[in-house]
Design a protein around this motif. Structure first.
Motif, PDB file in Angstrom:
ATOM      1  N   PRO A 123      -5.730  -7.523  -3.670  1.00 46.09           N
ATOM      2  CA  PRO A 123      -5.597  -6.275  -4.395  1.00 46.09           C
ATOM      3  C   PRO A 123      -4.970  -5.916  -5.862  1.00 46.09           C
ATOM      4  O   PRO A 123      -4.369  -6.083  -6.060  1.00 46.09           O
ATOM      5  CB  PRO A 123      -5.233  -5.654  -3.314  1.00 46.09           C
ATOM      6  N   VAL A 124      -6.103  -4.957  -6.306  1.00 46.54           N
ATOM      7  CA  VAL A 124      -5.052  -5.065  -7.328  1.00 46.54           C
ATOM      8  C   VAL A 124      -3.414  -4.060  -7.734  1.00 46.54           C
ATOM      9  O   VAL A 124      -3.705  -2.570  -7.438  1.00 46.54           O
ATOM     10  CB  VAL A 124      -5.293  -4.312  -8.684  1.00 46.54           C
ATOM     11  N   GLU A 125      -2.614  -4.019  -8.759  1.00 49.89           N
ATOM     12  CA  GLU A 125      -1.354  -3.232  -8.311  1.00 49.89           C
ATOM     13  C   GLU A 125      -1.551  -1.806  -9.642  1.00 49.89           C
ATOM     14  O   GLU A 125      -2.215  -2.533 -10.998  1.00 49.89           O
ATOM     15  CB  GLU A 125      -0.127  -3.966  -8.779  1.00 49.89           C
ATOM     16  N   ILE A 126      -1.415  -0.742  -9.114  1.00 53.16           N
ATOM     17  CA  ILE A 126      -1.369  -0.062  -9.972  1.00 53.16           C
ATOM     18  C   ILE A 126      -0.503   0.793 -10.243  1.00 53.16           C
ATOM     19  O   ILE A 126      -0.477   2.118  -9.949  1.00 53.16           O
ATOM     20  CB  ILE A 126      -3.126   1.200  -9.395  1.00 53.16           C
ATOM     21  N   PRO A 127       0.465   0.568 -11.477  1.00 51.97           N
ATOM     22  CA  PRO A 127       1.512   1.479 -11.991  1.00 51.97           C
ATOM     23  C   PRO A 127       1.612   3.018 -11.972  1.00 51.97           C
ATOM     24  O   PRO A 127       0.273   3.280 -12.449  1.00 51.97           O
ATOM     25  CB  PRO A 127       2.221   0.724 -12.446  1.00 51.97           C
TER      26      PRO A 127
ATOM     27  N   VAL B 168       0.093   2.294  -5.981  1.00 48.58           N
ATOM     28  CA  VAL B 168      -0.556   1.108  -5.779  1.00 48.58           C
ATOM     29  C   VAL B 168      -0.484   0.395  -5.686  1.00 48.58           C
ATOM     30  O   VAL B 168      -0.040  -0.314  -6.389  1.00 48.58           O
ATOM     31  CB  VAL B 168      -2.126   2.306  -6.217  1.00 48.58           C
ATOM     32  N   ASN B 169      -0.025  -0.898  -4.734  1.00 53.98           N
ATOM     33  CA  ASN B 169      -0.001  -2.307  -4.077  1.00 53.98           C
ATOM     34  C   ASN B 169       1.489  -2.441  -5.291  1.00 53.98           C
ATOM     35  O   ASN B 169       1.529  -3.702  -4.935  1.00 53.98           O
ATOM     36  CB  ASN B 169      -1.038  -3.424  -4.472  1.00 53.98           C
TER      37      ASN B 169
END
Lengths: 447, 259, 481
Positions: free
Chosen positions: B88-92, B143-144
């Motif tokens: 799963p992608v991290e989206i700061p 997100v993540n």
């Protein structure tokens, strides 16, 4: 602007002539030290002229556009609607407000309110009349000042003096609003002096919102002096119209244990040249420089910062982020200098840019100059596109490509705003940003 | 038939990874795709979700009778295809709750349903988050970002339960999970099982299939499905490894292109 | 730093610059000073064709209009260009036709420097062009290379034997108008190396040039031109030394690389010019312009280990003109005592999908000043360009300086440009840890420094990597304190 084809005299000579004609009426006239300073500054301007493009410090700014806007200051403030001022208040923020129009403090538009004991806020012109000696130490021609700074000191018409006595906290922020009337091409040459005594605290918000679309130059100087343990949060928000050229220089000097936090946001204006120079002169001093520039069209932004670690054990943190659309050009030059003996310096510097259009340009020069070995210094810089994986992730959750892209751009830029301690300012700027980047879509959920 | 894959060939950077996949999944079914590392399992999952960089050189994929490969990733999502990412992608800077709300309303709008207002939406999410036993605080984080491996996978399942897909593809959702997290994730998935919904569970190990019991099991190797069977096939693979299947398929142990 | 380990390191530091001897050989020189007559004289001595003399004169006239650059982070007294001799060559009867005719003193000089030129002692697998002051004295393995169609000879010989190639490519990458020092070089350059690799040929051995400054009050202005024709490959190395003298000497070289479609050039430098003494007296001013031009699918890789010279001013660059071309720059620059370096690279992305990598390791010791200066420019046409830059500085002692000045200019939104820089020192913990495991202080320092430079050393051909590591050990002696 005059449409007559007759040749105009060289801008430098025009300004020198205007200076001679005007100097007896400039604030503080008659004060020998000040007159000497103004003369010295004018001489510097005549000698240095406007920075040429070959000048490393001005490599990315086209000064020819600025040269055309060089003009002596107006004689006084032009009319500005009160609504324009009200619109600039931050929702939910109670602030002491000072309004400057065309380079002059306008008491009628200002709302200073009650100030705590130990806090002085007055116009520079008034201060020069009432307490010139208190200001004298802060009005100096900086070494190596360029033509704009020299011009500013020669012509300064007004500004704001904030003085906070030792141990005193100014709880409500001081908001300084800069406006332009529909006045002619006069330049505004303002100077603020912000001095905080030992352990004093304050928050200053500078708002630049030239209501007129006039083709004008705002040339602003600001001196900040923080005594031991003092703390200043300094917000500069530029949302001027498409005609404004803004040249600003902030000189900060910090004593031991002091803390300076700068939030430098550029959303508007034709051309913005912002320079912040910080002297970390006392052990344990800490400086945080955060900047965001989100521009499009033909806007140009040129951010310069210089942090001088002159003492051991000082900390600097710097993050500038740029989003460039249209034909915009964004430049960042940041230098961290660690002087001999400035051991245990801890400095981090970063500049990141996103290009949104085919014609935008980003230039980045993060620089380290280090003369001590026991230091922690790093810098990083990137220019690039949005991350494809993040884009796919959002789209695979049903969000359309356009919104996904805007969202990521927003997230990229808001990273800087999130560091603002003043929530009303942060929220309002985030809203402004959503309006620009998301065209109002889904605005609420983002924040 | 909900999903029909016919003779699907896919290349990555000119290198063939999938070499003729045939697969039919009906609503209400759970299919497990198993196979050794590098067999093309994740490629299959990503191609179905529309990730860039995968070139379909031959074959077709029908989803609800429509050509899935022609649809943009977001359109697939709105039509009910959900991919639980292996990584799963991290989206700061983008909060979880915002992503969920934007996604839910995009799907609802697509289906001609009214968008949820903030109140109804929060009510829905809070109900779902209990299912995956996540703290509500996670909703307000980016997100993540900074999530542990297990938290990221639970977050994927949370998104799935909120979006209520028609075809859910789980790409190695069990990798990196401890037994408790595995149980939580499986419960989330099982709660979604229904006659209208199908699952494609991509996994290396049969362990996940103890919790999510499949109707059919397929072994992917060398870019092809080399064997299909029922649940017992998975158990047999656990006991005997992949070697025997590969040998029977004439591939030899460890064969197949790297994904 | 504990005083004991400091003493150990101080003791080590005192070692001398081993290449600092003078060869007693009769030299033929021209009078000091620069004017058109001197240029005509140099050109006549070299029996040059008319086009070259004209080119030199044009360069000289342009040079007269230029000002010496001042933007670099280095300081030195103004150079008196009229006090320099622009030509010096060991006296020889005739042009030597074989090694037997070369003055034995010259051969000895190269032997002492570890570069045997005699047939039986030659370095295996490396062809050497030996340049002594203004002229090339010998080139080895020429015949073997000729079998493959590879031309490797002195620049003067190339002018005589292959004038068409020289005329076609000379100044095509670094025009004489390029900068002050390149213009000066173009006017007075005396010799250097020339390489041409025909299409599709993989050069069978490493080519190398060894530059030696010997004469006093003389400048060295060599010019190297390497042309790799389509689909060819060549690896080229250069080394440099000079005697110890109290005066500064100017070395202003130009190197031009042309990598045609699909070609690859690997260019390695181990620069060990005399750095001057501990007080900063003497040493070479190394003001060098190096640039390569990449056509489609071509690759140019610069690797440099810069340990010598009082001042280093050089930016080996790559113009990535062709689509899918690749540029690389790997650098170790060390400044000790009063040495100053301002070095880095320029990567100019013009073609689509062009890629560049920059790895720079700066080590500052003593009172050395070490600056990385690098430009990454992505033109509007450079769709999909990629750059990654990593600049690391290591400071040894608190009187030196380490500086990083990157310039990043991007005009294409599909580009990805990434720059990172860090600064560190050798910590007492690291030293203690290694010494506790039995290493001497200097070995510990050497190990840490070599570890710091590893990414660059691995790009060097084997023999040079060993040489570079040794050199770094020597240059650093006494640096910790």
């Amino acid at each position: 602007m005059s449409a007559q084809p007759q040749p105009r005299p060289d801008p430098a000579e025009r300004l020198a002539a205007a200076f001679r004609e005007r100097r007896a009426r400039l604030p503080g006239a008659g004060l020998a030290w000040l007159e000497a300073l103004r003369e010295q500054a004018l001489e510097r301007f005549r000698a240095a002229g406007l920075p040429a493009r070959g000048d490393e410090d001005w490599k990315y700014t086209d000064v020819r556009a600025l040269a055309r806007r060089l003009a002596p200051p107006a004689a006084g403030p032009g009319p500005v609607a009160e609504d324009a001022v009200r619109a600039l208040a931050f929702e939910g923020l109670e602030a002491h407000r000072i309004v400057l129009v065309d380079g002059f403090l306008v008491p009628g538009l200002s709302a200073l309110g009650a100030l705590p004991e130990g806090v002085t806020v007055m116009g520079l012109a008034e201060a020069l009349a009432r307490e010139p000696q208190a200001l004298a130490p802060w009005l100096r021609l900086p070494e190596g000042a360029d033509g704009f700074t020299a011009l500013n000191l020669a012509f300064m018409t007004d500004g704001v003096w904030l003085r906070v006595a030792d141990g005193v906290a100014l709880e409500r922020p001081l908001q300084i609003v800069h406006l332009r009337s529909a006045a002619p091409e006069a330049g505004a040459h303002l100077r603020h002096v912000l001095t905080l005594g030992a352990g004093a605290r304050a928050t200053v918000i500078e708002t630049h919102a030239a209501t007129a679309e006039a083709d004008v130059l705002d040339n602003l100087g600001c001196t900040v002096a923080l005594a031991a343990g003092a703390a200043l949060d300094h917000y500069v928000v530029r949302e001027s119209g498409a005609g404004l050229c803004h040249v600003g220089r902030i000189d900060v000097r910090q004593e031991a244990g002091s803390r300076y936090v700068s939030h430098n946001v550029t959303l508007g204006g034709r051309l913005t040249r912002s320079a912040i120079q910080v002297e970390l002169a006392g052990e344990g001093a800490e400086t945080h420089l955060y900047g965001a520039y989100v521009v499009g069209g033909r806007q140009q932004v040129d951010n310069h910062t210089r942090i001088e670690h002159r003492t051991a054990g000082a900390v600097s943190r710097e993050l500038y982020k740029g989003v460039l659309d249209g034909r915009a050009r964004g430049a960042f030059t940041g230098r961290v200098v660690v002087h001999p003996g400035a051991q245990r310096t801890d400095a981090e510097q970063a500049n990141h840019n996103l290009l949104l259009s085919e014609d935008a340009e980003a230039d980045s020069r993060p620089q380290l100059e280090i003369y001590a070995d026991d230091v922690k210094c790093s810098h990083g810089s990137t220019v690039g596109e949005l991350d494809e994986t993040s884009l796919f992730y959002l789209r695979s959750r049903g969000i359309d490509a356009e919104l996904a892209r805007s969202l990521l751009v927003y997230a990229f830029a808001s990273d800087v705003l999130e560091r603002m301690a003043l929530e009303p300012v942060r929220v309002q700027l985030e809203r402004r940003l959503t309006a620009v980047l998301l065209a109002g879509r889904e605005a609420e959920g983002v924040i | 038939m909900l999903l029909e894959i016919r003779n699907l060939h896919v290349s990555v950077e000119g290198k063939p990874i999938l070499r003729g996949i045939d697969l039919a999944v009906d609503a209400g079914e759970v299919h497990a795709i198993m196979g050794p590392n590098g067999s093309g399992k994740s490629t299959l999952a990503n191609v179905l979700a529309g990730r860039e960089g995968y070139e379909v050189t031959e074959g077709e994929v029908l989803y609800k009778g429509r050509n899935l490969l022609e649809m943009a990733p977001e359109e697939r999502a709105r039509e009910g295809v959900f991919l639980a990412f292996q990584y799963p992608v991290e989206i700061p800077g983008v909060s979880n709750v915002y992503l969920l709300k934007a996604a839910v309303n995009a799907v609802r709008k697509h289906r001609g349903l009214p968008e949820l207002d903030a109140m109804d939406f929060l009510k829905l999410v809070k109900e779902k988050i209990r299912l995956v036993r996540m703290d509500e605080q996670f909703l307000y984080r980016s997100v993540n970002e900074g999530f542990s491996g297990g938290e990221k996978k639970r977050n994927e399942v949370l998104q799935m339960t909120v979006l209520e897909p028609t075809l859910a593809i789980l790409d190695e959702t069990d990798s990196g999970l401890d037994i408790d997290a595995l149980r939580i994730v499986s419960e989330g998935v099982n709660s979604l099982r229904s006659p209208e919904r199908a699952f494609l569970v991509v996994t290396h190990y049969q362990r996940l299939l103890d919790y999510i019991v499949p109707d059919k099991v397929h072994v992917l190797a060398g870019g092809r499905i080399v064997r299909s069977g029922d649940r017992t096939l998975a158990l047999e693979l656990e006991k005997r490894g992949y070697g025997w299947v590969l040998e029977e398929a004439g591939l030899g142990a460890g064969a197949g292109p790297a994904a | 730093m504990s005083s004991r380990s400091q003493q150990n390191i101080d003791a080590l530091l005192k070692r001398r610059y081993e290449a600092g001897f003078v060869t007693e050989v009769e030299e033929e020189t021209v009078p000091p000073g620069l004017n058109e007559d001197i240029i005509r004289l140099i050109s006549a001595k070299k029996e040059e064709p008319e086009f070259l003399l004209e080119w030199r004169l044009k360069a000289y006239r342009h040079w007269l209009t230029m000002r010496e650059p001042r933007w670099a982070h280095v300081r030195y007294e103004p150079i008196d260009y009229q006090a320099i001799r622009y030509y010096a060559a060991p006296k020889q009867k005739e042009r030597p036709k074989s090694l037997e005719e070369v003055d034995p003193k010259l051969l000895e000089t190269y032997e002492k420097l570890g570069i045997p030129l005699r047939e039986q002692e030659r370095l295996a697998g490396v062809a050497v062009d030996a340049v002594f002051d203004s002229v090339s004295v010998a080139t080895t393995f020429k015949e073997k290379l000729a079998e493959h169609g590879v031309i490797f000879c002195s620049f003067s010989e190339a002018v005589r034997e292959h004038p068409d190639l020289v005329e076609k490519y000379l100044g095509s990458v670094v025009p004489y108008t390029d900068n002050f020092f390149a213009a000066l070089n173009s006017a007075v350059f005396s010799d250097g190396s020339f390489v041409y690799v025909p299409p599709g040929v993989r050069c069978p051995m490493e080519l190398s040039t060894y530059f030696r400054i010997n004469a006093a009050n003389t400048g060295q202005f060599e010019r190297t031109l390497i042309v790799a024709d389509e689909g060819s490959y060549v690896s080229y190395l250069e080394g440099c030394t000079a005697p110890m003298r109290d005066e500064n000497q100017l070395h202003a070289a130009v190197v031009e690389l042309v990598a045609l479609k699909g070609a690859e050039i690997k260019y390695s430098t181990v620069q060990n010019w005399y750095p001057g003494d501990e007080e900063g007296r003497g040493g070479i001013y190394n003001f060098v312009t190096k640039r390569g031009l990449c056509a489609e699918d071509a690759k140019i890789s610069w690797t440099q280990v810069e340990t010598g010279s009082a001042i280093t001013w050089k930016y080996p660059s790559v113009i990535l003109e062709g689509d899918n071309s690749v540029g690389e720059f790997y650098s170790v620059a060390l400044t000790n005592n009063r040495q100053q370096a301002d070095t880095g690279t320029k990567m100019v992305h013009i073609g689509k999908n062009t890629r560049s990598t920059i790895i720079s390791k700066g080590i500052s010791a003593g009172r050395g000043q070490n600056a990385y200066r690098g430009l990454v420019r992505v033109a509007k046409s450079a769709e999909g360009a990629r750059n990654y830059t990593q600049c690391d500085s290591l400071l040894i002692g608190d009187r030196c300086g380490a500086h990083t000045f990157p310039y990043i200019e991007v005009r294409n939104r599909t580009a990805q440009v990434e720059h990172e820089a860090t600064t560190s020192k050798i910590s007492e913990d690291q030293l203690f840890y290694l010494m506790q495991r039995g290493l001497s202080a200097e070995d510990a320092v050497s190990m840490i420094v070599n570890g710091f430079c590893k990414e660059v050393f691995k790009e060097l051909p084997m023999e040079f990597a060993v040489e570079a590591q040794k050199l770094l050990g020597v240059s650093l002696e006494g640096a910790v304190g």
